[in-house]
Enzyme design. Structure first.
Site, short mmCIF file in Angstrom:
data_model
loop_
_atom_site.label_atom_id
_atom_site.label_comp_id
_atom_site.label_asym_id
_atom_site.label_seq_id
_atom_site.Cartn_x
_atom_site.Cartn_y
_atom_site.Cartn_z
N CYS A 7 1.42 2.26 4.97
CA CYS A 7 0.64 1.54 5.98
C CYS A 7 1.08 0.07 5.97
O CYS A 7 1.85 -0.35 5.10
CB CYS A 7 -0.84 1.62 5.63
SG CYS A 7 -1.19 0.86 4.02
N GLU A 27 -10.36 -1.76 -5.83
CA GLU A 27 -10.86 -2.40 -4.61
C GLU A 27 -12.38 -2.60 -4.71
O GLU A 27 -12.91 -3.65 -4.34
CB GLU A 27 -10.53 -1.52 -3.38
CG GLU A 27 -11.02 -2.17 -2.09
CD GLU A 27 -10.87 -1.24 -0.88
OE1 GLU A 27 -9.88 -0.51 -0.82
OE2 GLU A 27 -11.76 -1.27 -0.02
S1 SF4 Z 1 -6.83 -1.09 3.46
FE1 SF4 Z 1 -5.41 -0.04 2.09
S2 SF4 Z 1 -4.81 1.80 3.20
FE2 SF4 Z 1 -5.75 0.42 4.70
S3 SF4 Z 1 -4.06 -0.74 5.60
FE3 SF4 Z 1 -4.82 -1.92 3.87
S4 SF4 Z 1 -3.57 -1.28 2.11
FE4 SF4 Z 1 -3.32 0.24 3.74
#
Ligand code: SF4
Length: 507
Positions: free
Chosen positions: A212, A326
């Site tokens: 991503c 996170e």
């Molecule tokens: S939150 Fe995590 S999965 Fe979503 S775009 Fe950002 S890095 Fe990628």
């Protein structure tokens, strides 16, 4: 005429009687074992006889000489490519990583790598020269015997009977031979499973899949810091949750640490894509560390929401998984004003100081379905609860879940490339399973259990947001060693999001 790939039985060629007997005892009737005779000339004659036979897949099994210093007596080498000594041409066996992984799961020491077929017993100095060419082992028949495959699935397994430190003309010859024959016998049942997994298949790719924008940015941050400041560069926690990415960056000079106290004073440290709490930022500043933040902007958005709700006097329910980096970082934004909610049952236990001032946020990589259910439970108990301004579950997580659901409906099996600590990859497995399709998380082709593949004709394949696209290619390549593979893709949406680099790295 030879039969179609995958149809027809397994033939295993073994050079000498002892080798043939070891393989036969292991196979227990699940394949035919034929002796090829010793040396390349006999092997070539046997291959010519076999080529038009009615078998469906070919394995070559026997003892071999180890070249790589890391090999021990009895180790198994599965040939990724097999060549004649001095020839640039080689025959590849793409399913070698699958078989090597399955052998290791069976408790055997097995490595996938190149094998060279020679025409005489190799002296020590010749072995050392071959080691420079990256071959792991030598034998005297495989390159010839593989010509009998003629497009059928094929594999080579050599059990090491001698090594540079335990040469063939030494007292180690007998124990080496015994260890190798034992390993060959134990490899028999695994060869039978490899043969059972051989078949033509369709591979259905989910689109989008793999990296991503947040992961691409985080990797680029480390690469740029390495370029601009030179190694070593310290990275707090895994930059993204993927073993391939971490290993590659380590090779290029990144040092991954769990906590800041492992970073020397004054050094450069990168914060991972999952984000950090304000306490970690302050500790880095106090230590005078050169801190570069690779937190994904979509994680930073959730941090900002947490700060805003807390400042407005809300008790914030963070829907997420305990222990995930996170979640730890987001909770750290307002520890007194936040409650971690993992399940709907946690909602019932929540005791906010003022039930009319409750807000909720979500970890970015949750299953949309599951997190939505928890949010509903929260709204039922606290009808005035406020949610995030826009979805916290990010676009990449959502798109990959929609895409995997689409392929799961058409697949016999879904494989998800991703590491065991990758939250979004694990959610993809669960999403496919909820759609009623068996699904597994794999770091690479060596993790695919051959039993999963037996009887499947359509394999769905996707990759978590932290898994490199190259791994998907490696998985397709490995499956193609079990029979012809037809690849198609179901694209549910396309992504064009890009995030800029932190200002310290912009040139
Ligand atoms: S939150 Fe995590 S999965 Fe979503 S775009 Fe950002 S890095 Fe990628």
């Amino acid at each position: 005429m030879s039969p179609g790939p995958g149809s027809g039985g397994l033939v295993v060629c073994a050079p000498l009687r002892l080798e043939a007997r070891a393989v036969r005892r292991g196979l227990r009737g699940r394949g035919e074992v034929r002796r090829s005779g010793y040396g390349p000339a006999r092997a070539a004659r046997r291959a010519a006889e076999l080529r038009d036979g009615s078998f469906g897949k070919l394995a070559v099994g026997g003892v071999g000489g180890g070249i790589s210093a890391g090999l021990r007596l009895g180790d198994l080498v599965v040939g990724t490519e097999v060549s004649r000594l001095g020839s640039a041409a080689s025959v590849t066996c793409p399913s070698a990583p699958l078989l090597a992984g399955e052998l290791r799961r069976a408790g055997l020491r097995a490595t996938a790598g190149a094998i060279v077929t020679v025409d005489h017993l190799f002296r020590r100095d010749e072995r050392e020269r071959q080691a420079c060419d990256r071959a792991l082992a030598v034998d005297m028949e495989s390159a010839e015997l593989l010509t009998a495959a003629a497009g059928r699935p094929s594999i080579v397994v050599r059990a090491i009977s001698d090594t540079p430190r335990r040469p063939v003309f030494s007292p180690w010859a007998v124990p080496g031979g015994i260890a190798a024959l034992r390993s060959l016998r134990l490899a028999g049942p695994v060869l039978a499973r490899w043969a059972a997994a051989c078949a033509p298949r369709r591979v259905l790719l989910a689109g989008p899949r793999s990296f991503c924008a947040g992961v691409e940015r985080a990797i680029e941050v480390v690469e740029r810091v390495l370029e601009q400041r030179g190694s070593p560069v310290y990275v707090r926690k895994q930059i993204v949750h993927n073993t391939h990415v971490v290993t590659d960056l380590e090779r290029r000079g990144a040092i991954f640490v769990d906590e800041l106290d492992e970073v020397p004073d004054g050094a450069t440290v990168v914060f991972s894509a999952h984000g950090v709490s304000p306490a970690v930022r302050s500790a880095a500043a106090v230590r005078g560390l050169d801190a570069i933040d690779a937190t994904c902007p979509l994680v930073s958005k959730v941090h900002a929401e947490a700060r805003r709700f807390a400042a407005e006097g809300y008790q914030v329910a963070l829907i997420g998984h305990a222990g995930h980096e996170e979640v730890e970082g987001t909770l750290g934004e307002a520890p007194q004003a936040m409650t971690l909610i993992e399940t709907a049952a946690d909602v019932a236990r929540m005791e906010p100081p003022d039930p009319s001032r409750v807000a909720y946020l979500m970890q970015t990589t949750l299953s949309a379905e599951e997190a939505g259910g928890i949010a509903d439970a929260l709204l039922e108990r606290f009808p005035s609860a406020r949610g995030p301004g826009s979805d916290d579950i990010c676009y990449a997580t959502t798109n990959r879940q929609v895409a995997v659901r689409a392929i799961a409906a058409e697949s016999d099996l879904v494989l998800v490339a991703g590491s065991a600590n990758s939250s979004n990859s694990k959610r993809l497995v669960e999403t496919a399973q909820r759609a009623g399709t068996p699904a597994y998380l794999i770091d690479g082709p060596e993790d695919i259990e051959l039993g999963w593949l037996a009887g499947t004709s359509v394999v769905g394949l996707t990759a978590g947001a932290s898994a490199p696209p190259a791994v998907v290619g490696q998985i397709i390549d490995a499956l193609s060693g079990l029979g012809p593979v037809e690849v198609s893709e179901r694209v549910v949406t396309t992504e064009s999001i890009r995030f800029g680099l932190p200002k310290e790295l912009k040139q």
